[in-house]
Design a protein around this motif. Structure first.
Motif, PDB file in Angstrom:
ATOM      1  N   SER A 109      10.249   5.842 -12.042  1.00 48.64           N
ATOM      2  CA  SER A 109      11.213   6.944 -12.094  1.00 48.64           C
ATOM      3  C   SER A 109      12.478   6.553 -11.329  1.00 48.64           C
ATOM      4  O   SER A 109      12.721   5.386 -11.056  1.00 48.64           O
ATOM      5  N   THR A 110      13.264   7.540 -10.958  1.00 48.40           N
ATOM      6  CA  THR A 110      14.517   7.266 -10.244  1.00 48.40           C
ATOM      7  C   THR A 110      14.298   7.058  -8.752  1.00 48.40           C
ATOM      8  O   THR A 110      15.260   6.795  -8.032  1.00 48.40           O
ATOM      9  N   ARG A 111      13.059   7.148  -8.270  1.00 46.36           N
ATOM     10  CA  ARG A 111      12.822   6.937  -6.844  1.00 46.36           C
ATOM     11  C   ARG A 111      13.213   5.495  -6.479  1.00 46.36           C
ATOM     12  O   ARG A 111      13.048   4.573  -7.258  1.00 46.36           O
ATOM     13  N   GLN A 122       9.572  -3.992  13.069  1.00 48.97           N
ATOM     14  CA  GLN A 122       8.659  -4.211  11.953  1.00 48.97           C
ATOM     15  C   GLN A 122       9.366  -3.870  10.647  1.00 48.97           C
ATOM     16  O   GLN A 122      10.313  -3.076  10.633  1.00 48.97           O
ATOM     17  N   TYR A 123       8.873  -4.456   9.545  1.00 53.87           N
ATOM     18  CA  TYR A 123       9.510  -4.266   8.244  1.00 53.87           C
ATOM     19  C   TYR A 123       8.548  -3.566   7.295  1.00 53.87           C
ATOM     20  O   TYR A 123       7.339  -3.839   7.286  1.00 53.87           O
ATOM     21  N   PHE A 124       9.097  -2.676   6.456  1.00 56.01           N
ATOM     22  CA  PHE A 124       8.291  -1.876   5.552  1.00 56.01           C
ATOM     23  C   PHE A 124       8.868  -1.971   4.146  1.00 56.01           C
ATOM     24  O   PHE A 124      10.024  -1.622   3.915  1.00 56.01           O
ATOM     25  N   VAL A 125       8.055  -2.465   3.228  1.00 50.16           N
ATOM     26  CA  VAL A 125       8.447  -2.640   1.834  1.00 50.16           C
ATOM     27  C   VAL A 125       7.635  -1.632   1.036  1.00 50.16           C
ATOM     28  O   VAL A 125       6.405  -1.758   0.906  1.00 50.16           O
ATOM     29  N   LEU A 126       8.310  -0.626   0.468  1.00 45.40           N
ATOM     30  CA  LEU A 126       7.567   0.485  -0.111  1.00 45.40           C
ATOM     31  C   LEU A 126       8.500   1.376  -0.926  1.00 45.40           C
ATOM     32  O   LEU A 126       9.722   1.231  -0.876  1.00 45.40           O
ATOM     33  N   PRO A 127       7.941   2.322  -1.672  1.00 45.03           N
ATOM     34  CA  PRO A 127       8.787   3.297  -2.353  1.00 45.03           C
ATOM     35  C   PRO A 127       9.327   4.334  -1.372  1.00 45.03           C
ATOM     36  O   PRO A 127       8.674   4.660  -0.373  1.00 45.03           O
ATOM     37  N   ASP A 128      10.511   4.825  -1.656  1.00 47.54           N
ATOM     38  CA  ASP A 128      11.128   5.848  -0.808  1.00 47.54           C
ATOM     39  C   ASP A 128      10.626   7.218  -1.248  1.00 47.54           C
ATOM     40  O   ASP A 128      11.293   7.934  -1.999  1.00 47.54           O
TER      41      ASP A 128
END
Length: 307
Positions: A109-111, A122-128
């Motif tokens: 989707s547009t997320r 720390q680093y976070f790779v994820l959907p908003d």
């Protein structure tokens, strides 16, 4: 003889001092020696090939990568559970650790797909989608970027339904490898992050109103949004009977240190390992026994004075 003993003691003390200095130096250098690490969590389950495919993508970018699994059994689509597990796990990993989290009911989707750096480094790779809500409140978020650089993704055609493979996994591996994470895409204001709308704890002279957030894995213990400090403001101490109204049920439970403080199959209040108020049944399932599910509100009155 005395001189020889003194020299031996001096030599031993010098060795102890040098070992202590070496230990301190080793501790200080620990972050530098920390292997590239991705801490991985999804709601994919383990019945199919989704998780090993994602790991294969990461290993193809950095073969020496260490991947640690939080869980791949997050309740499907439960952003709150994902946020809760992330909140509980991150304090035990050092700065520089990369967390890849795929609990993504809005995939395709547009997320936004994002990378966030916390104030702990720390680093976070994820959907908003709110996964950072609890962590941000405790650790703070330093900066955020939207993932849009195709060089950090895989495949000539991105899937609309498997961003774990095509976007989040390769980006996490690139960051763990030491690539400049600011190259993933444009900066996004931290204030624009999507946040979960959680009901705050209400505490006044009458008592405390809280909410059941979740159940604790297979055991059926109730996880609440009330921390130990908030609960203790009501005046209760261990050993006290504490009245509570959960939904439409009125009951009274002992405030105990651990499960075995009460007889088998009996309920109790306790402070869980994350520092929050919990409700459990000793070797039983509170949720099933009393029919209480997440999102249920409860009220605990302030302790009455004996005077």
């Amino acid at each position: 003889m005395i001189i020889r003993i003194q020299r031996a003691l001096t030599s031993q003390l010098l060795c102890v001092a040098l070992l202590a200095l070496a230990s301190l130096s080793s501790a200080a250098d620990a972050p530098k020696n920390y292997p590239p690490t991705v801490v991985f969590m999804t709601d994919f389950g383990t019945l199919d090939d989704a998780v090993p495919i994602c790991k294969g993508v990461m290993y193809s970018i950095l073969p020496s990568l260490r991947i640690v699994d939080i869980t791949h059994q997050v309740k499907p689509y439960s952003i709150l559970d994902g946020a809760r597990f992330l909140f509980g796990t991150t304090p035990y990993y050092p700065a520089g650790t990369v967390f890849v989290v795929v609990v993504d009911p809005g995939v395709g989707s547009t997320r936004k797909a994002i990378v966030a750096e916390s104030k702990r480094g720390q680093y976070f790779v994820l959907p908003d989608n709110g996964l950072l809500t609890l962590l941000e409140a405790r650790d703070g978020i330093e900066s955020v970027r939207e993932i849009s650089n195709p060089a950090w993704m895989i495949g000539s055609k991105l899937s609309s339904t498997f961003h774990g493979r095509d976007i989040f996994s390769p980006v996490g591996a690139h960051i763990a490898r030491g690539d400049d994470w600011t190259q993933v895409g444009r900066a996004v204001p931290v204030k624009d992050l999507v946040r979960l709308e959680l009901k705050p704890v209400r505490l006044d002279d009458r008592g405390l109103t809280g909410q059941i957030l979740a159940t604790d894995g297979p055991f059926g213990n109730l996880v609440t949004n009330v921390d130990s400090e908030q609960f203790l403001k009501l005046g209760y101490q261990r050993g006290d009977e504490v009245p509570i109204t959960i939904g439409e049920q009125n009951m009274s439970l002992p405030f105990a240190k651990t499960f075995s403080d009460v007889p088998l199959q009996q309920p109790l209040f306790y402070i869980d390992s994350r520092g929050r108020l919990g409700l459990a049944v000793n070797q039983g399932n509170f949720s099933q026994k009393y029919g209480v599910n997440p999102n249920t509100e409860f009220f605990i009155p302030a302790k009455r004075s004996n005077h």
